[in-house]
Design an enzyme around this catalytic site. Structure first.
Site, PDB file in Angstrom:
ATOM      1  N   ARG A 176       1.476   6.631   5.330  1.00 48.51           N
ATOM      2  CA  ARG A 176       0.722   7.888   5.486  1.00 48.51           C
ATOM      3  C   ARG A 176       0.116   8.030   6.879  1.00 48.51           C
ATOM      4  O   ARG A 176      -0.985   8.571   7.042  1.00 48.51           O
ATOM      5  CB  ARG A 176      -0.389   8.008   4.431  1.00 48.51           C
ATOM      6  CG  ARG A 176       0.041   7.688   3.015  1.00 48.51           C
ATOM      7  CD  ARG A 176       1.173   8.526   2.541  1.00 48.51           C
ATOM      8  NE  ARG A 176       1.574   8.180   1.182  1.00 48.51           N
ATOM      9  CZ  ARG A 176       2.635   8.715   0.575  1.00 48.51           C
ATOM     10  NH1 ARG A 176       3.405   9.577   1.198  1.00 48.51           N
ATOM     11  NH2 ARG A 176       2.951   8.381  -0.647  1.00 48.51           N
ATOM     12  N   GLU A 299      -0.371   1.077  -8.747  1.00 50.43           N
ATOM     13  CA  GLU A 299       0.888   1.482  -8.112  1.00 50.43           C
ATOM     14  C   GLU A 299       1.784   0.276  -7.813  1.00 50.43           C
ATOM     15  O   GLU A 299       2.322   0.136  -6.716  1.00 50.43           O
ATOM     16  CB  GLU A 299       0.616   2.279  -6.834  1.00 50.43           C
ATOM     17  CG  GLU A 299      -0.181   3.552  -7.108  1.00 50.43           C
ATOM     18  CD  GLU A 299      -0.365   4.444  -5.901  1.00 50.43           C
ATOM     19  OE1 GLU A 299      -0.445   3.925  -4.781  1.00 50.43           O
ATOM     20  OE2 GLU A 299      -0.438   5.678  -6.092  1.00 50.43           O
ATOM     21  N   ARG A 332     -10.879  -2.278  -4.763  1.00 45.85           N
ATOM     22  CA  ARG A 332     -10.659  -0.830  -4.923  1.00 45.85           C
ATOM     23  C   ARG A 332     -10.607  -0.404  -6.398  1.00 45.85           C
ATOM     24  O   ARG A 332     -10.066  -1.118  -7.238  1.00 45.85           O
ATOM     25  CB  ARG A 332      -9.359  -0.417  -4.229  1.00 45.85           C
ATOM     26  CG  ARG A 332      -9.466  -0.520  -2.726  1.00 45.85           C
ATOM     27  CD  ARG A 332      -8.151  -0.192  -2.082  1.00 45.85           C
ATOM     28  NE  ARG A 332      -8.004   1.187  -1.719  1.00 45.85           N
ATOM     29  CZ  ARG A 332      -6.917   1.916  -1.949  1.00 45.85           C
ATOM     30  NH1 ARG A 332      -5.893   1.414  -2.614  1.00 45.85           N
ATOM     31  NH2 ARG A 332      -6.837   3.156  -1.524  1.00 45.85           N
ATOM     32  N   ASP A 372      -6.876  11.623  -6.006  1.00 44.49           N
ATOM     33  CA  ASP A 372      -6.285  11.000  -4.826  1.00 44.49           C
ATOM     34  C   ASP A 372      -6.367  11.879  -3.577  1.00 44.49           C
ATOM     35  O   ASP A 372      -5.357  12.474  -3.185  1.00 44.49           O
ATOM     36  CB  ASP A 372      -4.813  10.660  -5.125  1.00 44.49           C
ATOM     37  CG  ASP A 372      -4.192   9.755  -4.063  1.00 44.49           C
ATOM     38  OD1 ASP A 372      -4.943   9.254  -3.220  1.00 44.49           O
ATOM     39  OD2 ASP A 372      -2.969   9.555  -4.096  1.00 44.49           O
ATOM     40  N   GLU A 394     -14.539   5.749  -0.240  1.00 42.08           N
ATOM     41  CA  GLU A 394     -13.359   5.673   0.628  1.00 42.08           C
ATOM     42  C   GLU A 394     -12.875   7.099   0.874  1.00 42.08           C
ATOM     43  O   GLU A 394     -12.522   7.815  -0.064  1.00 42.08           O
ATOM     44  CB  GLU A 394     -12.251   4.852  -0.060  1.00 42.08           C
ATOM     45  CG  GLU A 394     -10.950   4.822   0.722  1.00 42.08           C
ATOM     46  CD  GLU A 394      -9.841   4.023   0.008  1.00 42.08           C
ATOM     47  OE1 GLU A 394     -10.121   2.957  -0.573  1.00 42.08           O
ATOM     48  OE2 GLU A 394      -8.684   4.484   0.037  1.00 42.08           O
ATOM     49  N   GLU A 400      -2.914  12.869   4.648  1.00 39.11           N
ATOM     50  CA  GLU A 400      -1.773  12.782   3.734  1.00 39.11           C
ATOM     51  C   GLU A 400      -1.592  14.068   2.938  1.00 39.11           C
ATOM     52  O   GLU A 400      -0.463  14.524   2.729  1.00 39.11           O
ATOM     53  CB  GLU A 400      -1.971  11.599   2.773  1.00 39.11           C
ATOM     54  CG  GLU A 400      -0.916  11.547   1.680  1.00 39.11           C
ATOM     55  CD  GLU A 400      -1.097  10.381   0.698  1.00 39.11           C
ATOM     56  OE1 GLU A 400      -2.008   9.567   0.893  1.00 39.11           O
ATOM     57  OE2 GLU A 400      -0.300  10.303  -0.252  1.00 39.11           O
ATOM     58  N   HIS A 528      -2.557  18.542  -6.488  1.00 43.36           N
ATOM     59  CA  HIS A 528      -1.300  17.800  -6.561  1.00 43.36           C
ATOM     60  C   HIS A 528      -0.062  18.675  -6.774  1.00 43.36           C
ATOM     61  O   HIS A 528       0.807  18.342  -7.575  1.00 43.36           O
ATOM     62  CB  HIS A 528      -1.363  16.708  -7.646  1.00 43.36           C
ATOM     63  CG  HIS A 528      -1.046  15.345  -7.073  1.00 43.36           C
ATOM     64  ND1 HIS A 528       0.088  15.128  -6.311  1.00 43.36           N
ATOM     65  CD2 HIS A 528      -1.709  14.172  -7.130  1.00 43.36           C
ATOM     66  CE1 HIS A 528       0.086  13.866  -5.933  1.00 43.36           C
ATOM     67  NE2 HIS A 528      -0.995  13.257  -6.404  1.00 43.36           N
TER      68      HIS A 528
HETATM   69  C1  GCU Z   1      -1.933   7.321  -2.368  1.00 43.31           C
HETATM   70  C2  GCU Z   1      -0.883   7.205  -1.310  1.00 43.31           C
HETATM   71  C3  GCU Z   1      -0.277   5.833  -1.271  1.00 43.31           C
HETATM   72  C4  GCU Z   1      -1.381   4.782  -1.155  1.00 43.31           C
HETATM   73  C5  GCU Z   1      -2.366   4.977  -2.284  1.00 43.31           C
HETATM   74  C6  GCU Z   1      -3.568   4.059  -2.191  1.00 43.31           C
HETATM   75  O1  GCU Z   1      -1.350   7.280  -3.632  1.00 43.31           O
HETATM   76  O2  GCU Z   1       0.121   8.164  -1.521  1.00 43.31           O
HETATM   77  O3  GCU Z   1       0.591   5.771  -0.176  1.00 43.31           O
HETATM   78  O4  GCU Z   1      -0.859   3.503  -1.181  1.00 43.31           O
HETATM   79  O5  GCU Z   1      -2.859   6.291  -2.258  1.00 43.31           O
HETATM   80  O6  GCU Z   1      -4.630   4.548  -1.827  1.00 43.31           O
HETATM   81  O7  GCU Z   1      -3.482   2.899  -2.504  1.00 43.31           O
END
Ligand code: GCU
Length: 708
Positions: A176, A299, A332, A372, A394, A400, A528
């Site tokens: 990003r 993720e 986080r 997000d 944060e 982005e 989104h």
């Molecule tokens: C968003 C972003 C990701 C990033 C994630 C995060 O989803 O698109 O690229 O890794 O935030 O904050 O961990």
């Protein structure tokens, strides 16, 4: 003839020096340009300060004095000496370790004093960092042409740790990132140190940033190998005199991946020992290392859940390893499951049960909103709710979801909107800022983070105006009470010019810019609607077979023949109940819910009447149209500014604003034409007609890389 030549040369000189700037700039000097001041002001400053002195021998104090001397020369044309002792006209930098009035290590005072007949400007601090911040403050006053004759300033930052998060990868790309490749040349380190490291540290120090996480939260474990720690130590060495601590993002599976242990289970003694040894190794190389940032079980990143353990188990294990060295863990809260009916609720659900259970050197890092970094979100309900655990906000400085570095979006209003939001945790006035700066709850650590927007581009941030977002993050991290206007004003004066005919319209453009982006991308609380993967253009129609539902726009907008919006009321997902009264009620009731968040919290019929009497459909059309008109307006404002700005920056911004308008129209047409397939209503006659066809827009597949 001779007179004509003289007149010609004179006219030429005037043309160059009157208002505009002769030299074309690349933006690399940021807000530290120290342009020559008018003679009158330069004379006043030169009368006030004639030398500079300090009895403190540290490198930081030396570089503070050097910064001052060079800047002073550039701005006033006068050379000042670094003197051995204070004399009449001295700028005196003094360390007073036990000064009770200085309430934090970074605090400073700046006063005009008369002592034994000597007129002096004295900056007093407990630490050399405080002195450095004081010097940059004085320089800012001069750059913005303020009176420095009778100073009486006392400053102390409202957050102890003011940190940039770099999402930089080991191969030089930036997740990003839209300003070129990473600033960190891992292949050349530790032997070769790019001069930009120092410039980066200097720019950060000038706005009070005192920490930086060098690598991506999607962390490559290699960063904590012996080889890479040497490289990190070399960078830390450059940053240290500027008061900047280095932190690293760590991969939770490192014990298995690097240490070849059979597990990374946080309760396994061998794993715990591995992290303790790693901490020892790090601190032997970097004694002032700040600590770890961790993205766990989010993720696809590994985390304690992989071993049936909790966030507390994971965070506390790392905290214990860092504790002997005063390091911290920033854990986080950005977590969400693919199967959840409302992603906005998850961080709260997952973290609230652990309130008060984290080790004292853990701080939970929470994105400003519950989803997000969208152009507009309500604040995350964790703020104010987790009262026994330090929390830090944060923000995402890199854009982005706000047009990359292609679009002008001044983010201080977004940052402020979150920080000034009232959580009502302890009654009225319990703002997010007060809930995180130690004011409302006793916090062992106070901190704030921003995902950096810097890269190798000459102008650091891709868009000249994106520098203002880096700048304003730093200024607000120091003092969240500053207004967005004040910050824009000082940034513009330092980065462009003090000319009032430039400042007023351009400041207005900045102040309107984030709302313009909201209007043409996703007004009224929509969120989104982004294109798959790259998040630049609109794809409210995006449907990838087999994709996670919560990565698709339809999960969020829920458009149908009936209406649009996400029902988060008590009758819907009940996300409203994560907020304190009376906010839960305010959000829950469609009549009191702020209209700029109405579709975040409510699913409403197309003919729902808003306060201005328009139907929801019509208002949506008006908002998208307004966004496009605002972007067009920015072009007009900027075109009038040609004479105040150097050619290069003028043309580059002009070009980007043109592209922004084009893309705003793309957003407007894409979203309205798509939603129209559900609403079956006409676009109000008085608004601009779409210039694209929906089918044509659906075919657009941008090949965006994250380094453009
Ligand atoms: C968003 C972003 C990701 C990033 C994630 C995060 O989803 O698109 O690229 O890794 O935030 O904050 O961990």
């Amino acid at each position: 003839m001779k007179n004509t030549i003289i007149l010609f040369i004179f006219t030429l000189l005037m043309a160059f020096t009157a208002v505009g700037q002769s030299v074309s700039e690349d933006g690399s000097r940021l807000w530290l340009r120290y342009e020559p001041l008018s003679q009158n002001i330069a004379r006043q400053y030169a009368q006030k300060i004639t030398s500079c002195t300090s009895s403190d021998p540290s490198e930081t104090t030396k570089l503070a004095m050097n910064e001052f001397v060079v800047a002073f020369r550039q701005m006033t044309g006068k050379e000042i000496a670094i003197a051995k002792a204070a004399v009449d006209g001295s700028l005196v930098l003094t360390i007073k370790k036990n000064d009770k009035q200085l309430v934090s290590p970074d605090a400073y005072r700046m006063e005009s004093v008369v002592e034994k007949g000597k007129n002096m400007t004295v900056i007093t601090a407990k630490t050399t960092n405080g002195l450095l911040y004081g010097v940059f403050h004085l320089l800012r006053l001069m750059q913005t042409r303020q009176d420095i004759t009778s100073l009486d300033v006392a400053e102390s930052p409202l957050y102890e740790r003011r940190i940039l998060n770099h999402w930089d990868n080991i191969n030089g790309t930036i997740e990003r990132g839209y300003a070129g490749y990473s600033l960190w040349d891992w292949d050349d380190l530790p032997a070769t140190l790019s001069p930009r490291y120092r410039e980066y540290a200097r720019a950060n120090a000038s706005i009070g940033i005192n920490g930086t996480v060098l690598n991506n939260v999607n962390a490559n474990p290699t960063f904590i190998t012996g080889e890479y720690l040497q490289k990190v130590a070399a960078i830390a060495g450059v940053f240290r005199p500027y008061g900047i601590k280095v932190y690293l993002s760590v991969n939770f599976s490192s014990p298995a991946l690097l240490g070849k242990l059979p597990t990374s289970d946080p309760l396994d003694p061998a794993v715990r020992k591995w992290w303790k040894d790693k901490a020892k190794e790090i601190y032997a190389l970097i004694p002032d290392f700040g600590g770890f940032l961790v993205k766990a079980n989010s993720e696809g990143q590994p985390g304690p859940h992989d071993f049936g353990r909790t966030h507390v188990d994971g965070a506390n294990m790392l905290a214990e390893a860092l504790e002997p060295f005063n390091g911290i863990v920033m854990w986080r809260a950005f977590v969400y499951n693919p199967s959840s009916p409302d992603r906005a609720k998850q961080a709260y659900e997952e973290f609230m049960p652990f309130d008060g259970k984290f080790h004292k050197n853990v701080i939970v890092q929470v994105k400003n909103g519950p989803v997000d970094f969208q152009p507009r979100e309500p604040f995350s309900p964790l703020f104010g709710a987790m009262q026994k655990t330090p929390l830090m906000v944060e923000f995402q400085i890199t854009q982005e979801y706000l047009g990359f570095s292609k679009q002008l979006a001044y983010l201080a209003p977004l940052f402020k909107e979150c920080l000034d939001s009232d959580t009502y945790a302890k009654g009225k006035g319990s703002t997010v800022a007060r809930a995180t700066d130690g004011n409302l709850f006793p916090q062992t650590i106070t901190a704030i983070a921003g995902v950096a927007n810097t890269g190798k581009d000459a102008n650091w941030c891709g868009h000249h105006f994106a520098q203002a977002n880096w700048y304003s993050f730093g200024r607000l991290a120091w003092n969240h009470q500053l207004s967005s206007e004040t910050i824009a004003d000082e940034w513009l004066r330092m980065t462009f010019t003090n000319h009032p005919d430039f400042l007023a319209p351009v400041k207005k453009m900045m102040m309107d810019s984030r709302e313009a982006v909201v209007n043409y991308m996703m007004p009224l609380g929509l969120h989104h609607l982004f294109a798959w993967g790259h998040h630049y253009g609109p794809e409210p129609w995006c449907d990838i077979p087999g994709a996670r539902a919560d990565w698709l726009p339809s999960y969020y907008h829920k458009a149908s023949a009936y209406g649009i919006g996400f029902d988060r009321t008590t009758k819907g997902s009940d996300a409203v109940s994560q907020y304190f009264p009376p906010l839960n009620e305010i959000y829950n009731n469609v009549a009191t819910c702020p209209e700029n968040l109405i579709l975040w919290f409510h699913h409403l019929p197309w003919d729902y009447r808003l306060k201005n009497g328009r139907t929801l459909w019509d208002e949506l059309c008006y908002k998208y149209d307004e966004g496009v008109n605002q972007a067009r307006g920015f072009q007009k404002i900027w075109d009038r500014m040609e004479k105040y700005v150097d050619k290069n920056r003028f043309v580059e911004v002009q070009y980007k604003l043109k592209e922004q308008t084009k893309d705003a129209i793309w957003w407007k047409d894409g979203c309205l034409l798509y939603f129209q397939t559900y609403s079956k209503r006409p676009i109000p006659y008085e608004l601009e007609r779409p210039v694209h066809d929906l089918e044509e827009l659906k075919k657009i597949k941008l090949n965006m890389t994250n380094t453009n």
